[in-house]
Enzyme design. Structure first.
Site, PDB file in Angstrom:
ATOM      1  N   LYS A   1      -0.527  -0.282  -4.304  1.00 25.46           N
ATOM      2  CA  LYS A   1      -1.979  -0.015  -4.299  1.00 25.46           C
ATOM      3  C   LYS A   1      -2.197   1.391  -3.762  1.00 25.46           C
ATOM      4  O   LYS A   1      -1.525   1.798  -2.805  1.00 25.46           O
ATOM      5  CB  LYS A   1      -2.705  -1.046  -3.421  1.00 25.46           C
ATOM      6  CG  LYS A   1      -4.212  -0.759  -3.268  1.00 25.46           C
ATOM      7  CD  LYS A   1      -4.980  -1.972  -2.753  1.00 25.46           C
ATOM      8  CE  LYS A   1      -4.932  -2.169  -1.259  1.00 25.46           C
ATOM      9  NZ  LYS A   1      -5.453  -1.059  -0.451  1.00 25.46           N
TER      10      LYS A   1
ATOM     11  N   ASP B   1       0.828  -1.206   0.000  1.00 30.15           N
ATOM     12  CA  ASP B   1       0.000   0.000   0.000  1.00 30.15           C
ATOM     13  C   ASP B   1       0.856   1.246   0.000  1.00 30.15           C
ATOM     14  O   ASP B   1       1.879   1.317   0.710  1.00 30.15           O
ATOM     15  CB  ASP B   1      -0.875   0.030   1.269  1.00 30.15           C
ATOM     16  CG  ASP B   1      -2.277  -0.473   1.006  1.00 30.15           C
ATOM     17  OD1 ASP B   1      -2.695  -0.547  -0.172  1.00 30.15           O
ATOM     18  OD2 ASP B   1      -2.979  -0.788   1.995  1.00 30.15           O
TER      19      ASP B   1
ATOM     20  N   GLU C   1     -13.983  -2.184  -1.725  1.00 35.34           N
ATOM     21  CA  GLU C   1     -14.197  -2.399  -0.288  1.00 35.34           C
ATOM     22  C   GLU C   1     -15.565  -1.854   0.138  1.00 35.34           C
ATOM     23  O   GLU C   1     -15.895  -0.694  -0.141  1.00 35.34           O
ATOM     24  CB  GLU C   1     -13.083  -1.710   0.536  1.00 35.34           C
ATOM     25  CG  GLU C   1     -13.281  -1.913   2.037  1.00 35.34           C
ATOM     26  CD  GLU C   1     -12.065  -1.587   2.887  1.00 35.34           C
ATOM     27  OE1 GLU C   1     -11.005  -1.262   2.330  1.00 35.34           O
ATOM     28  OE2 GLU C   1     -12.197  -1.668   4.118  1.00 35.34           O
TER      29      GLU C   1
HETATM   30  O1  KIV Z   1      -4.841  -1.933   4.152  1.00 34.69           O
HETATM   31  C1  KIV Z   1      -5.449  -2.969   3.851  1.00 34.69           C
HETATM   32  O2  KIV Z   1      -5.300  -4.023   4.479  1.00 34.69           O
HETATM   33  C2  KIV Z   1      -6.365  -2.915   2.725  1.00 34.69           C
HETATM   34  C3  KIV Z   1      -7.352  -4.033   2.592  1.00 34.69           C
HETATM   35  C4  KIV Z   1      -8.386  -3.891   3.617  1.00 34.69           C
HETATM   36  C5  KIV Z   1      -7.911  -4.107   1.230  1.00 34.69           C
HETATM   37  O3  KIV Z   1      -6.346  -1.992   1.985  1.00 34.69           O
END
Ligand code: KIV
Length: 275
Positions: free
Chosen positions: A113, A84, A182
């Site tokens: 992401k 992320d 989500e």
């Molecule tokens: O940060 C995370 O774990 C996520 C998931 C909930 C998709 O973005």
């Protein structure tokens, strides 16, 4: 097991083979997930809540993400890893490129992401044109949950549902390799999955997505503060860990542990010289 690549996920989705994804933030969990044959590991910024104890994902830094992604890569050398991009790390093209480069080059992620729709399409396009694999994330976007009225299901009114549908198309055109949905109604996720050309990964998005993701702490029952209603807890480890730790404390207090079999012996000749 050889690592799957971006285009393998498209093939899986086209063949109707579901994509499995779970979060991991450390070496041992990543190692277990790889052993179990998971398709994708997400180093989510949810680590801020379930590992670092923050109230939200907002305080998570690039240094946190790099540190944890490196550990996950060491535990799962042959698994596709998405990291992320934390809050405000992709607000400008220059920041987005520099930070994505760090997550991939320095920490070993295969893709990054980022949260947001149309507003981030130019950043997504810029990154993908530079050769970065980008995963989108729309619906409930935890980094901006406060602006969405909290951790709530999204897309329940016409304005919000229309925006989510539109964002899915715009992000796909901008070059995302996969889209996380989500907390959106199942019918909306189904429509998106049937319409866009990249796999969708649902979390609280019904049964028709190309794959599913969960936060591993939720699945294992080791996060005590909040478990969303869309989570299925496959284990409830918290009481078992608590019980093990309490037994350990009790055995140390009562000198039951360590026992003889946990002790090292001095060699006889050394003993004779010493005592
Ligand atoms: O940060 C995370 O774990 C996520 C998931 C909930 C998709 O973005």
């Amino acid at each position: 097991m050889s690592k799957k690549l971006s285009h393998d996920f498209k093939k899986m989705a086209a063949l109707g083979e579901k994509i499995t994804m779970l979060t991991a933030y450390d070496y041992p969990t990543a190692h277990i997930l790889e052993k179990a044959g998971i398709d994708v590991i997400l180093v989510g910024d949810s680590l801020g809540m379930v590992v670092l104890g923050y109230e939200s994902t907002v305080p998570v830094t690039m240094e946190d993400m790099i540190h944890h992604t490196k550990a996950v890569r060491r535990g799962a050398p042959n698994t596709f890893i998405i990291a992320d991009m934390p809050y405000l790390s992709y607000a400008t093209q220059a920041d987005a490129l520099q930070n994505a480069k760090r997550l991939i080059q320095e920490a070993g992620a295969d893709a990054v992401k980022l949260e947001g729709g149309d507003e981030y399409s130019s950043i997504v396009r810029f990154l993908t044109q530079a050769g970065v694999s980008v995963v989108g994330h729309i619906g409930l976007t935890p980094q901006t949950a406060a602006q969405l009225g909290g951790y709530k299901v999204q897309g329940q009114d016409i304005g919000s549902a229309t925006k989510i549908l539109r964002d899915a198309g715009i992000l796909t055109e901008a070059g995302i390799m996969m889209l996380t949905l989500e907390a959106v109604p199942a019918e909306l996720a189904k429509r998106i999955t049937e319409t866009i050309s990249v796999p969708t990964i649902g979390i609280g998005a019904g049964v028709v997505c190309s794959g599913q993701v969960l936060v591993v702490h939720d699945l294992l029952g080791v996060y005590d503060r909040f478990v969303p209603s869309f989570v299925k807890q496959y284990e409830n480890l918290e009481p078992r860990i608590l019980e093990a730790v309490m037994r350990y404390c009790s055995e140390v207090k009562t000198s039951t542990f360590p026992a003889q079999e946990h002790s090292f012996k001095l060699h006889d000749d050394v003993k004779q010289k010493l005592f």
